[in-house]
Design an enzyme around this catalytic site. Sequence first.
Site, PDB file in Angstrom:
ATOM      1  N   ASP A  29       0.818  -1.216   0.000  1.00 50.50           N
ATOM      2  CA  ASP A  29       0.000   0.000   0.000  1.00 50.50           C
ATOM      3  C   ASP A  29       0.853   1.267   0.000  1.00 50.50           C
ATOM      4  OD1 ASP A  29      -2.309   1.461   0.036  1.00 50.50           O
ATOM      5  OD2 ASP A  29      -2.713   1.182   2.169  1.00 50.50           O
ATOM      6  N   ASN A  77     -10.657  -3.464  -6.168  1.00 50.91           N
ATOM      7  CA  ASN A  77      -9.882  -2.473  -6.937  1.00 50.91           C
ATOM      8  C   ASN A  77     -10.490  -2.141  -8.307  1.00 50.91           C
ATOM      9  OD1 ASN A  77      -6.608  -3.482  -5.650  1.00 50.91           O
ATOM     10  ND2 ASN A  77      -7.953  -1.845  -4.967  1.00 50.91           N
TER      11      ASN A  77
HETATM   12  C1  FPP Z   1      -2.344  -0.045  -3.210  1.00 54.94           C
HETATM   13  O1  FPP Z   1      -1.742   1.224  -3.045  1.00 54.94           O
HETATM   14  C2  FPP Z   1      -1.664  -0.719  -4.298  1.00 54.94           C
HETATM   15  C3  FPP Z   1      -2.292  -1.360  -5.320  1.00 54.94           C
HETATM   16  C4  FPP Z   1      -3.756  -1.467  -5.449  1.00 54.94           C
HETATM   17  C5  FPP Z   1      -1.506  -1.975  -6.418  1.00 54.94           C
HETATM   18  C6  FPP Z   1      -0.303  -2.755  -5.994  1.00 54.94           C
HETATM   19  C7  FPP Z   1       0.387  -3.236  -7.211  1.00 54.94           C
HETATM   20  C8  FPP Z   1       1.717  -3.223  -7.408  1.00 54.94           C
HETATM   21  C9  FPP Z   1       2.694  -2.798  -6.383  1.00 54.94           C
HETATM   22  C10 FPP Z   1       2.265  -3.707  -8.706  1.00 54.94           C
HETATM   23  C11 FPP Z   1       2.414  -5.172  -8.679  1.00 54.94           C
HETATM   24  C12 FPP Z   1       2.974  -5.652  -9.932  1.00 54.94           C
HETATM   25  C13 FPP Z   1       3.083  -6.940 -10.282  1.00 54.94           C
HETATM   26  C14 FPP Z   1       3.713  -7.247 -11.544  1.00 54.94           C
HETATM   27  C15 FPP Z   1       2.604  -8.047  -9.442  1.00 54.94           C
HETATM   28  P1  FPP Z   1      -2.474   2.561  -3.525  1.00 54.94           P
HETATM   29  O2  FPP Z   1      -1.955   2.943  -4.844  1.00 54.94           O
HETATM   30  O3  FPP Z   1      -3.931   2.423  -3.383  1.00 54.94           O
HETATM   31  O4  FPP Z   1      -1.913   3.580  -2.487  1.00 54.94           O
HETATM   32  P2  FPP Z   1      -2.567   4.923  -1.969  1.00 54.94           P
HETATM   33  O5  FPP Z   1      -3.430   4.500  -0.811  1.00 54.94           O
HETATM   34  O6  FPP Z   1      -1.376   5.714  -1.565  1.00 54.94           O
HETATM   35  O7  FPP Z   1      -3.351   5.561  -3.085  1.00 54.94           O
END
Ligand code: FPP
Length: 255
Positions: A29, A77
């Site tokens: 996250d 998501n």
């Molecule tokens: C949550 O943080 C993160 C996600 C929904 C995506 C996570 C995916 C990756 C790290 C890429 C993975 C890649 C592969 C190839 C498996 P957020 O973006 O919602 O954080 P925020 O709360 O700061 O907006």
Amino acid sequence: MFGLGHKKKNTAIQLDPNNIPIHIAIIMDGNGRWAKKRGLPRTAGHAAGADNLVKIARHAYDLGVKCLTVYAFSTENWKRPQDEVTNLMNLCMKRLPQIVDLMEHRKVAVRFLGDRSPLPEPLVQMIEEEEKRTEPYAKTGCYLNIALNYGGRDEIIHAISRISQKVKAGELAASDITEETVSAHLYTAHCPDPDLVLRPSGEIRISNFLLWQSAYSEFYYDHILWPDFSPKHLEEAILTYQGRSRRFGGVTPQK
Ligand code: FPP
């Protein structure tokens, strides 16, 4: 208590090699906030998050962790803006071969957890190929589980449905259903329950991740945003884990 107030010392971390968590699960996250802080689009945060996954996975297996489960895309998501969803799917297509190459080199089997049916067809094909490519390493007992269109509740419904079908077909008696039966029908059937669940970025919630499996996991939260969560932060989390007394509902044995 959760790790958030943990005082960070700038000294080398001495971990007990005999008490490394076998299975670590991570909610990756904070990518969006990481990007926003730098004036970048959220997609740049996810790309940095994918880079960090490679770095952390490498260090975790070096430390002796056997199973790593990472939350890449939840069943919730899909509510994100369409361009972010598309970008995340494309990011997976782009980065998976590199991640799987590294796992192949480390003799780690890659598995994808979740309902594949709504994923784009080329991505489904790719994850099936990548699983096949690393399947021979299942015998090492080392796994990277990538949760993709994964939801803990959805997983439990899926398991109940499969178990009911077996009961209906007469392959299983309803009275024989145990915790082990349920665990064996989850996407994580090949791994033990996670010992440690990590969530960076300051959020303190489970967000539908490994609901059944985390019944007795230790939780560790950190303010660091996922792309900045370094191997040193991983060691700090493991150090905190090693200081916990795991009783699984029992009592601490008298010394
Ligand atoms: C949550 O943080 C993160 C996600 C929904 C995506 C996570 C995916 C990756 C790290 C890429 C993975 C890649 C592969 C190839 C498996 P957020 O973006 O919602 O954080 P925020 O709360 O700061 O907006």
